[in-house]
Design a protein around this motif. Structure first.
Motif: not given
Lengths: 108, 126
Positions: A34, A36, A38, A43-44, A46, A49, A55, A87
């Protein structure tokens, strides 16, 4: 445990540039990856995936690819809101998950 | 709307303990695996622990095994993380998050972290 080696650790790019971030797993993890985004103080989020599935709500200029040990996140045309840290994460097997070290995308 | 709100962070002395809480709302909490992820100052994201829907399966990062316990109370829609024998390197923002299993070609599922809280800051200092 499975290591995720992410590169580069940082990059400078301009709005409109094509950007690619890569992650290499220490063993075959199929497509259990996955990605992400940030931003500081947030908040990170998504983005991708299962290595290549977008997403819901994520713009189509982002895409993911790869399987086995080599994976990539590509932003086809960098926008101002894309400047952030990215990430990769492996979720292969239940025992222990790991993130890559992160890639900070900065404005050139 | 899915909401995850962490609490319980703060300043703790080295060797001390802390119990972090996470209040979940906007989804059926008991249907989801949950997780804790942390980020030390100036560092990247680090996965800490996962817990199954019924609390009967728990997994931890190797570096914290023996010092950390994840738990949940489905009746209270709450997730917890107990951290003992705190060290300077445990100082971080701790995020509570939800895990969703995504079907891939209808044959298997890949877990991902789809909702995150805003985090609670833990500082370890004397």
């Amino acid at each position: 445990d499975i290591q995720m080696t992410q590169s580069p650790s940082s990059l400078s790019a301009s709005v409109g540039d094509r950007v690619t971030i890569t992650c290499r797993a220490s063993q075959n993890i199929k497509n259990y990856v996955n990605w992400y985004q940030h931003k500081p103080g947030k908040a990170p989020k998504l983005l991708i995936y299962a290595a290549s599935s977008l997403q819901s709500g994520v713009p189509s200029r982002l895409s993911g690819s790869g399987s086995g040990t080599d994976f990539a996140l590509t932003i086809s045309s960098l926008q101002p809101e894309d400047f952030a840290t990215y990430y990769c994460q492996q979720t292969y097997g239940a025992l222990e998950w790991t993130f890559g070290q992160g890639t900070k995308v900065e404005i050139k | 709307e899915v909401q995850l709100v962490e609490s319980g962070g703060g300043l703790v002395q080295p060797g001390g303990s802390l119990r972090l809480s996470c209040a979940a709302s906007g989804f059926i909490f008991s249907n989801y695996w949950m997780t804790w992820v942390r980020q030390a100052p100036g560092k990247g994201l680090e996965w800490v622990a996962n817990i199954k829907q019924d609390g009967n399966e728990k997994y931890y990062v190797g570096s914290l095994k023996g010092r950390v316990t994840i738990s949940r109370d489905n009746a209270r829609n709450s997730l917890y993380l107990q951290v003992n024998s705190l060290r300077a390197e445990d100082a971080a923002v701790y995020y509570c998050a939800r895990i969703t299993y995504y079907y891939v070609g209808a044959t298997y599922e890949v877990p991902g972290i789809d909702y995150w809280g805003q985090g609670t800051l833990v500082t370890v200092s004397s």
